[in-house]
Scaffold this active site. Structure first.
Site, PDB file in Angstrom:
ATOM      1  N   HIS A  72       0.837  -1.199   0.000  1.00 22.01           N
ATOM      2  CA  HIS A  72       0.000   0.000   0.000  1.00 22.01           C
ATOM      3  C   HIS A  72       0.869   1.246   0.000  1.00 22.01           C
ATOM      4  CE1 HIS A  72      -4.091  -1.771   1.528  1.00 22.01           C
ATOM      5  NE2 HIS A  72      -3.590  -2.433   0.501  1.00 22.01           N
ATOM      6  N   TYR A 201      -9.298   5.102   7.697  1.00 21.41           N
ATOM      7  CA  TYR A 201      -9.422   5.434   9.124  1.00 21.41           C
ATOM      8  C   TYR A 201     -10.493   6.515   9.225  1.00 21.41           C
ATOM      9  CZ  TYR A 201      -5.014   3.027  10.214  1.00 21.41           C
ATOM     10  OH  TYR A 201      -4.033   2.082  10.391  1.00 21.41           O
ATOM     11  N   PRO A 293      -4.082  -0.067  18.754  1.00 19.97           N
ATOM     12  CA  PRO A 293      -3.850  -0.507  17.365  1.00 19.97           C
ATOM     13  C   PRO A 293      -4.022   0.571  16.288  1.00 19.97           C
ATOM     14  CG  PRO A 293      -5.978  -1.255  18.166  1.00 19.97           C
ATOM     15  CD  PRO A 293      -5.278  -0.637  19.329  1.00 19.97           C
ATOM     16  N   LYS A 297       1.154  -0.336  15.005  1.00 18.14           N
ATOM     17  CA  LYS A 297       2.557  -0.437  15.429  1.00 18.14           C
ATOM     18  C   LYS A 297       2.878  -1.675  16.255  1.00 18.14           C
ATOM     19  CE  LYS A 297       4.039   3.127  13.360  1.00 18.14           C
ATOM     20  NZ  LYS A 297       4.398   2.694  11.995  1.00 18.14           N
ATOM     21  N   TYR A 385       3.911   6.432  10.018  1.00 15.17           N
ATOM     22  CA  TYR A 385       3.083   5.280   9.645  1.00 15.17           C
ATOM     23  C   TYR A 385       3.909   4.219   8.906  1.00 15.17           C
ATOM     24  CZ  TYR A 385      -1.171   2.680   8.556  1.00 15.17           C
ATOM     25  OH  TYR A 385      -2.145   1.699   8.485  1.00 15.17           O
TER      26      TYR A 385
HETATM   27  C1  PHB Z   1      -5.786  -4.711  10.793  1.00 17.92           C
HETATM   28  O1  PHB Z   1      -5.705  -4.957   9.573  1.00 17.92           O
HETATM   29  O2  PHB Z   1      -6.209  -5.552  11.601  1.00 17.92           O
HETATM   30  C2  PHB Z   1      -5.358  -3.362  11.278  1.00 17.92           C
HETATM   31  C3  PHB Z   1      -4.855  -2.467  10.373  1.00 17.92           C
HETATM   32  C4  PHB Z   1      -4.456  -1.195  10.802  1.00 17.92           C
HETATM   33  C5  PHB Z   1      -4.566  -0.857  12.132  1.00 17.92           C
HETATM   34  C6  PHB Z   1      -5.048  -1.794  13.046  1.00 17.92           C
HETATM   35  C7  PHB Z   1      -5.454  -3.055  12.612  1.00 17.92           C
HETATM   36  O3  PHB Z   1      -4.194   0.369  12.530  1.00 17.92           O
END
Ligand code: PHB
Ligand code: APR
Length: 390
Positions: A72, A201, A293, A297, A385
């Site tokens: 990505h 997000y 999460p 990280k 990120y």
């Molecule tokens: C996930 O794919 O489970 C995932 C992705 C990004 C995050 C947290 C979890 O910030």
């Protein structure tokens, strides 16, 4: 039995450390108190920093990441009913992230260890660590009713937040820092095509939401929920309806729903224990720190610790110089606190805080507007990120 490094825990940190040391000819054992199926059955996150992918390559388990992982170049922030793309690749000097499930990382490392014929003990009971304030530590465990003792030079505590290693350290020798967030994440895994090619997000007045994936046919979604939320009050339909409410119109229309194949609630906390070394005991991964999460990280910090710890052990056995072992804790903690800050910042920016008044909410919106209007601000997000350098 005697080994050079006894590793407690067969999660990503223990297995990755074991693989890197094994390839360097350092004798290890990995002792896990759960079964192989249990360890592989845990659904965890799945966004790998470039540095983590390079470490997996170094460990000889990069092939499937490259074959099946999704690279990505950006993420999307959704708020005020619209999506805004953050060009991770463009803003970070060409770095990317790879979407590849932590469960698959763990599976690849487990297969590699078993193919190498290196010792991996599952279902070890009453695991305990001894003498790590001396140069002759040992690990004891019971397997099939038989008491075992492993003598070693070092113990690597990779046994997660609830493990025995950190708990075996005298409280006077350890300092902990914690922030518990007043909400959790309700997550659903479904064999449905992802709603978008990149992660979304979403900040919404009803709460946070995240659209992620495991492949082009398997999706992972999360919505912010109350800490004491009851899973059985959430039907799949209720979950999909609430997720739709928190997304922009286009995503809400595009969302393909289906039966959940996994559904769970996770609390959110930030936690750091320091130092990360106690004599001949070294902590790595969730045994020493937890991040919420939101910044993706958790796994990457575990890999970061293993990067520093594996190179320190390899340097020690090549030169008998303890230099890198002595600086391990400070080096790891420096990067841990950076990732803790980023994860706390993303969590504070994107979630609805129950008792937050209008001032806090306007701060969040102003910060998001600033992020989109300022290359400097979005670059800061992007470089954190994709992962700060080791
Ligand atoms: C996930 O794919 O489970 C995932 C992705 C990004 C995050 C947290 C979890 O910030
Ligand atoms: N004895 C032996 N093994 C133990 C013990 C014990 N007393 N206690 C726990 N374990 C095992 C657990 O069963 C687990 O398999 O240690 C392992 C720790 O693995 P993780 O919790 O996955 O921690 P870590 O390897 O550091 O990986 C961190 O996991 O939770 C995610 O977000 C986190 O992605 C991050 C990653």
């Amino acid at each position: 039995m005697r080994v050079q490094v006894a590793i407690i825990g067969a999660g990503p940190s223990g297995l990755l450390l074991g693989q890197l040391l094994n390839r360097a000819g350092i004798e290890t054992i990995v002792i896990e108190n759960k079964s192989q199926d249990y360890v592989l059955g845990r659904i965890r996150a799945g966004v790998l920093e470039q540095g983590t992918v390079e470490l997996l390559e170094q460990a000889g388990v990069g092939a499937r990441v490259h074959a099946e992982g999704l690279v990505h170049h950006g993420i999307e922030l959704c708020f005020g009913g619209a999506r805004h793309r953050i060009d991770l690749n463009g803003l970070s000097g060409g770095k990317n992230v790879t979407v590849y499930g932590q469960t698959e990382v763990t599976r690849d490392l487990m297969n590699a260890r078993q193919e190498a014929g290196a010792t991996l003990i599952f279902c070890a009971e009453q695991v305990s660590v001894h003498g790590f304030d001396t140069a002759k530590p040992s690990v004891r465990y019971v397997k099939d009713g038989v008491q075992n003792e492993i003598h070693c030079d070092f113990i690597a505590g990779c046994d997660g937040f609830h493990g025995v290693c950190r708990q075996s350290v005298p409280t006077s020798a350890i300092t902990t820092h914690e922030r518990v967030y007043p909400f959790g994440w309700l997550g659903v895994l479904s064999d449905t095509p992802p709603v978008s090619d990149e992660l979304i997000y979403a900040r919404h007045e009803r709460g946070f939401a995240l659209c992620s994936m495991r492949s082009r046919s398997r999706s992972r979604y999360y919505i912010q929920c109350a800490v004491d939320e009851k899973l059985d009050t959430w039907s799949d339909q209720a979950f999909w309806d609430e997720l739709r409410r928190r997304l922009d119109e286009k995503a809400a229309d595009m969302l393909v729903t289906g039966p959940s194949i996994e559904k769970s609630i996770a609390p959110l906390r930030s936690f750091v224990a320091e130092p990360m070394r106690f004599g001949t005991l070294f902590l790595a991964g969730d045994a020493a720190h937890i991040v919420p999460p939101t910044g993706a990280k958790g796994l990457n910090l575990a890999a970061s610790d293993v990067h520093y710890l594996s190179s320190a052990f390899i340097e020690f056995y090549e030169s008998r110089k303890p230099g890198a072992l002595d600086t391990y804790s400070n080096k790891s903690l420096r990067r841990v606190w950076m990732a803790e800050r980023f994860s706390w910042w993303m969590t504070s920016l994107m979630h609805k805080f129950p008792d937050a008044g209008s001032f806090t909410e306007n701060m969040q919106l102003a910060e998001l507007e600033y992020l989109l209007g300022s290359e400097a601000a979005s670059t800061a997000l992007a470089e954190n990120y994709v992962g700060l350098p080791f």
